[in-house]
Design a protein around this motif. Structure first.
Motif, PDB file in Angstrom:
ATOM      1  N   LYS A 151      83.931  18.958 117.254  1.00 30.01           N
ATOM      2  CA  LYS A 151      84.843  18.415 118.639  1.00 30.01           C
ATOM      3  C   LYS A 151      85.987  18.877 118.245  1.00 30.01           C
ATOM      4  CE  LYS A 151      83.555  14.547 120.568  1.00 30.01           C
ATOM      5  NZ  LYS A 151      82.722  13.670 120.614  1.00 30.01           N
ATOM      6  N   ILE A 152      87.023  19.301 119.090  1.00 34.53           N
ATOM      7  CA  ILE A 152      88.259  19.286 119.074  1.00 34.53           C
ATOM      8  C   ILE A 152      88.796  17.815 118.766  1.00 34.53           C
ATOM      9  CG2 ILE A 152      90.584  19.757 120.054  1.00 34.53           C
ATOM     10  CD1 ILE A 152      89.334  22.067 121.296  1.00 34.53           C
ATOM     11  N   THR A 201      89.388  10.941 113.566  1.00 38.13           N
ATOM     12  CA  THR A 201      89.659  11.633 114.469  1.00 38.13           C
ATOM     13  C   THR A 201      91.213  11.757 114.637  1.00 38.13           C
ATOM     14  OG1 THR A 201      89.869   9.826 116.350  1.00 38.13           O
ATOM     15  CG2 THR A 201      87.796  11.051 116.229  1.00 38.13           C
ATOM     16  N   GLY A 202      91.729  12.794 115.243  1.00 34.64           N
ATOM     17  CA  GLY A 202      93.023  12.791 115.192  1.00 34.64           C
ATOM     18  C   GLY A 202      93.558  13.267 116.660  1.00 34.64           C
ATOM     19  N   SER A 224      91.137  27.114 116.007  1.00 35.66           N
ATOM     20  CA  SER A 224      92.270  26.565 114.865  1.00 35.66           C
ATOM     21  C   SER A 224      92.035  25.245 114.361  1.00 35.66           C
ATOM     22  CB  SER A 224      93.467  26.357 115.983  1.00 35.66           C
ATOM     23  OG  SER A 224      94.620  26.139 115.082  1.00 35.66           O
ATOM     24  N   PHE A 225      92.301  25.359 113.060  1.00 32.52           N
ATOM     25  CA  PHE A 225      92.002  24.222 112.017  1.00 32.52           C
ATOM     26  C   PHE A 225      93.311  23.741 111.097  1.00 32.52           C
ATOM     27  CE2 PHE A 225      88.131  26.299 112.952  1.00 32.52           C
ATOM     28  CZ  PHE A 225      87.176  25.306 113.000  1.00 32.52           C
ATOM     29  N   TYR A 226      93.581  22.565 111.029  1.00 37.23           N
ATOM     30  CA  TYR A 226      94.788  22.058 110.384  1.00 37.23           C
ATOM     31  C   TYR A 226      94.142  21.278 109.159  1.00 37.23           C
ATOM     32  CZ  TYR A 226      98.647  18.843 109.465  1.00 37.23           C
ATOM     33  OH  TYR A 226      99.757  18.105 108.847  1.00 37.23           O
ATOM     34  N   LEU A 227      94.589  21.787 107.860  1.00 39.24           N
ATOM     35  CA  LEU A 227      94.237  21.249 106.725  1.00 39.24           C
ATOM     36  C   LEU A 227      95.192  20.631 105.929  1.00 39.24           C
ATOM     37  CD1 LEU A 227      92.360  24.045 107.410  1.00 39.24           C
ATOM     38  CD2 LEU A 227      92.153  24.511 104.903  1.00 39.24           C
ATOM     39  N   MET A 234      91.022  19.147 110.402  1.00 45.31           N
ATOM     40  CA  MET A 234      90.907  18.497 111.600  1.00 45.31           C
ATOM     41  C   MET A 234      90.739  19.937 112.634  1.00 45.31           C
ATOM     42  SD  MET A 234      93.666  16.620 113.937  1.00 45.31           S
ATOM     43  CE  MET A 234      93.969  17.089 115.665  1.00 45.31           C
ATOM     44  N   ARG A 235      89.818  19.980 113.438  1.00 46.37           N
ATOM     45  CA  ARG A 235      89.700  20.870 114.453  1.00 46.37           C
ATOM     46  C   ARG A 235      90.895  20.686 115.516  1.00 46.37           C
ATOM     47  NH1 ARG A 235      86.016  24.882 116.743  1.00 46.37           N
ATOM     48  NH2 ARG A 235      84.496  24.355 115.036  1.00 46.37           N
TER      49      ARG A 235
END
Ligand SMILES: Cc1cc2nc3c(=O)[nH]c(=O)nc-3n(C[C@H](O)[C@H](O)[C@H](O)COP(=O)(O)OP(=O)(O)OC[C@H]3O[C@@H](n4cnc5c(N)ncnc54)[C@H](O)[C@@H]3O)c2cc1C
Length: 811
Positions: A516-517, A612-613, A545-548, A539-540
């Motif tokens: 999930k986003i 979650t973010g 797009s993914f944040y690492l 985080m998706r």
């Protein structure tokens, strides 16, 4: 000369020749070495030849151990005398702190299988009758230590390499290195070009110049080092005549020198303060067997210390002084492994104990080249442990500092001052005004702990609980009771995006990617053998797009790993966001109340669940809040464009004033992560341990589809594991907790080692994380652990002694 080879090794010193030799031992015979002058004509010929096994680094310790074992059998294998004298090595201690260091080291040695004995001053005198033992409180002795003839051992390895099919081209200079679009390398020499699959740079004092040929800023600048050889001394000559054993190498760490017998006289090598960097622009083109003019004045205090300890040294004349260049890196350890940003370009550079390290360094590099992975944890010598910040000006300061500190006490909490502060988060001054005492990682200043008003804002290093212990305890207690603020701007941050991003990342990590986003997962990239290479919070942030986020210390390593695995079809894009984003962490039961005051977002459990973010506003500033933290409390990481940091910082401090918001530092974070049994890369997580051995079951999904390391991990499980991750309570501790590398015993037998330890202020227990043999891993098992020479009873306890059900994280 060949026009094609699998590997071209550049540099014919001990290190390059050892690499060539080890490649042939791995079965690669189509390998060549190119040397601009004669073999050993760089730094190798004038080395004192000592083989010190002592090293506080787990990686370097294993490398040195392998070298000595190799050198022992080389003569028989090659027929070439290598002049190995295993006459032992004694290190003196003049104070208790030094003895602590030796006890901590003895733990490292025991866990990697290096023999160390402790000696009383009287035993020192029996072995070294010329030594005055006044002021000596104890010593350690490595019976297998000694010295070797550097040129002879290099020639022996060259002979062994040639016997294995390798070719060596002397008087041949590499003048350029190019990579073709196919990935093949072209090494251009003044005698012709050689096309090859792999290039190894082992060019000693020329490392920067070789790196520049391929656009790399190799973080190596040499430092001058001198040793003095005396005329024969009648007493030593008498001992030799009477057939008495050689007294061995003597080191007075507190006086910063080494001494050994040499041709009836003595050889003294001091590591002095003020030794300058040299060859800033590289050695001259015609440099060969080069020495610098001697500078005895610089050595005077050490010569005096040596005469005080061994009066015989002052009783004979100086025969010769050697002043030569030693390659150095900012932390004094070599760089062995792949170059960043380039495929199949390898570095075996920056060796300050290159004779000792050559055999082992060549062994691991050959494994990496031939088999794709090293077998020992190489993080301590990983070339990518430095970053762009390691400029030449920085290297000058740090390398001279590293040299001057060869013999200082290597405290676990040591933070060296040269070249600092360098990289500062915007909130640096605010943190400093609040009492921050800083440490440094990857060039970044990070608050380690906070000195309350009236306490000097200065560090105090120790192997035991130090002066900062109680203040760190108060930071932990405030996080548990109220809310704390931590600067984690040094985190490595990146975006992986594009139509191929999901498939690519899914193959790179062992966990399932967040679907999930806004969902956040902890993910581990395994190496091809199933060990753990790196850890990222992912985080998706969009469909593609993914944040690492990963450890700041390993930014270059983690990002290089990702980039090297990316497909070449432009379906995946990588952006390094590290320097663009700051990170402030709020953690503690009042974190929600605090954020609710500074932001209009909804931080309730329903609207903002754990893991979650969301993109939110804090005051007037944009931020991405991730509901994760490394301390096991209700909390959020606020990732923000770096220019907004102080706005966010001020909003938090103002909003938190009546919530007892207090800053906390990295040392408090480490204590709290141990209470949660959270693993770290480089300690509990390593390529030496299968992901399952490190207890990562819930982050590894072999059934999700293929990923790097999956098959190897499954086979490893079928073969059976040698280790299991456990959490331990350490009993009867008064002033020293486990530090890592502490040996663990069952019925007197070594069965594991602590990987980390700390006092847990929230659970009020001394704790350790450890790897033990699986049969000793059951909860309730009683074992023994050595901490600084004292045996302690330890009990295996359930994971996460603090809040095992994560109720606080989810609250
Ligand atoms: C006074 C002194 C005492 C020391 N004592 C000890 C000791 O007791 N124990 C210990 O372990 N270490 C000791 N050292 C350190 C040791 O000498 C070095 O760590 C070691 O020699 C490094 O080996 P190397 O192969 O990396 O470099 P080098 O021996 O310098 O070899 C590099 C080679 O690369 C060649 N090269 C460079 N560029 C090119 C090019 N473009 N094309 C072709 N060839 C090229 C050079 O000509 C050179 O021969 C001492 C050093 C000094 C100065």
């Amino acid at each position: 000369m060949k026009s094609h080879a699998r590997v071209v090794v550049i540099g014919g010193g001990a290190v390059g020749v050892a690499t060539l030799y080890q490649l042939t031992r791995k079965g690669w015979s189509d390998v060549v070495l190119v040397e601009r002058k004669e073999l050993t004509s760089g730094s190798t010929w004038h080395a004192a030849g000592l083989l010190p096994l002592f090293n506080m680094s787990y990686s370097v310790g294993q490398i040195h151990k392998h070298s000595v074992a190799l050198y022992k059998r080389l003569q028989e294998e090659t027929g070439q005398d290598v002049g190995l004298r295993q006459c032992s090595n004694i290190r003196l201690a003049l104070n208790r702190e030094r003895m602590d260091e030796y006890h901590q080291y003895a733990g490292v040695a025991e866990t990697i299988g290096v023999t160390v004995e402790f000696l009383t001053p009287q035993q020192v005198e029996e072995i070294w009758p010329l030594c005055n033992i006044e002021g000596v409180v104890g010593a350690i002795r490595h019976p297998e230590d000694g010295y070797i003839q550097p040129a002879d051992v290099t020639q022996a390895m060259a002979r062994g390499a040639r016997a294995g099919g390798a070719e060596i081209y002397r008087q041949t200079r590499v003048v350029g290195i190019e990579q073709k679009p196919s990935g093949e390398w072209l090494v251009r020499t003044d005698k012709g070009d050689i096309a090859c699959e792999h290039v190894v740079s082992a060019t000693g004092n020329f490392a920067c110049q070789t790196g520049a040929m391929v656009g790399l800023d190799v973080p190596v600048i040499p430092v001058e080092h001198q040793y003095i050889v005396t005329e024969p001394h009648p007493e030593i000559v008498r001992r030799q005549r009477e057939g008495l054993p050689e007294m061995g190498v003597l080191r007075e760490s507190d006086g910063s020198w080494y001494l050994r017998e040499e041709a009836g006289g003595l050889l003294l090598g001091p590591y002095e303060k003020g030794a300058p960097c040299c060859y800033l622009e590289g050695p001259r083109d015609d440099a060969e067997y080069e020495l610098f003019p001697e500078d005895l004045e610089r050595l005077t205090p050490h010569i005096e210390a040596a005469i005080n300890r061994v009066p015989a040294f002052g009783e004979v004349g100086v025969k010769e002084v050697y002043n030569g260049a030693i390659p150095y890196t900012p932390d004094g350890s070599p760089i062995i492994g792949p170059a960043w940003g380039l495929r199949n370009f390898w570095l075996n550079e920056g060796h300050s104990f290159g004779i000792t390290a050559a055999g082992g360094a060549g062994w691991q590099l050959a494994e990496w080249i031939v088999e794709g992975e090293p077998t020992i944890d190489m993080l301590g010598v990983e070339p990518r442990r430095f970053g762009d910040y390691a400029t030449k000006a920085y290297l000058r300061q740090k390398n001279e500092e590293a040299y001057a500190n060869v013999f200082t006490i290597h405290y676990p909490d040591e933070e060296r001052p040269a070249g600092r502060p360098l990289r500062m988060a915007p909130c640096y001054d605010r943190m400093k005004a609040l009492g921050a005492v800083f440490g440094q990682k990857f060039g970044w200043e990070r608050p380690n702990w906070f000195a309350p008003k009236g306490t000097p804002q200065e560090d105090h290093w120790s192997f035991r609980r130090s002066r900062w212990f109680e203040h760190v305890g108060n930071e932990c207690r405030n996080v548990a009771a109220n809310v704390g603020l931590l600067d984690m701007t040094a985190f490595a941050k990146a975006r992986v995006s594009g139509p191929g991003a999901e498939a690519f990342l899914d193959r790179l990590v062992a966990n399932r990617l967040p679907q999930k986003i806004g969902r956040v997962n902890l993910c581990h990239a395994l190496n091809t053998r199933g060990g753990v290479h790196s850890e990222s919070t992912i985080m998706r942030e969009g469909r593609d797009s993914f944040y690492l986020v990963s450890a700041g210390a390993w930014q270059r390593l983690d990002h290089d790993w990702i980039r090297k695995h990316m497909p070449d079809d432009d379906s995946v894009r990588f952006d390094n966001l590290t320097n663009a984003l700051g990170v402030l962490v709020v953690a503690g039961p009042k974190a929600r109340a605090l954020l609710q005051r500074v932001s209009e977002a909804d931080f309730s459990n329903a609207a903002f669940p754990w893991l979650t973010g969301q993109d939110i506003m804090v005051g007037l500033a944009p931020a991405r809040a991730l509901r994760v933290n490394f301390v096991g409390e209700l909390g959020w990481e606020l990732h923000h464009p770096i220019e907004y940091q102080n706005h966010i910082f001020d909003a938090l401090m103002e909003g938190g004033a009546d919530l007892a918001l207090q800053p906390f530092g990295i040392r408090a974070m480490d204590s709290m992560r141990i209470e949660k049994s959270y693993r770290l890369i480089g300690t509990e997580l390593s390529i030496e341990y299968a992901a399952y051995e490190s207890g990562l079951e819930r982050f590894v999904h072999p059934n999700k589809g293929d990923f790097i390391g999956r098959d190897a991990l499954v086979h490893w499980r079928e073969r059976g594991f040698a280790n299991q991750f456990v959490t331990l309570e350490v009993h009867d501790v008064s002033n020293a907790d486990a530090l890592g590398n502490d040996p663990i015993y069952a019925d007197g037998q070594l069965v594991g080692r602590a990987t980390g330890g700390n006092y847990g202020f929230r659970v009020e227990k001394s704790l350790a994380l450890a790897m033990v043999r699986p049969e000793h891993a059951e909860v309730g098992t009683e074992l023994e652990m050595d901490i600084l020479g004292e045996k302690h009873r330890v009990t295996v306890i359930p994971e996460s002694p603090y809040d095992p059900d994560n109720l606080r994280l989810r609250s």
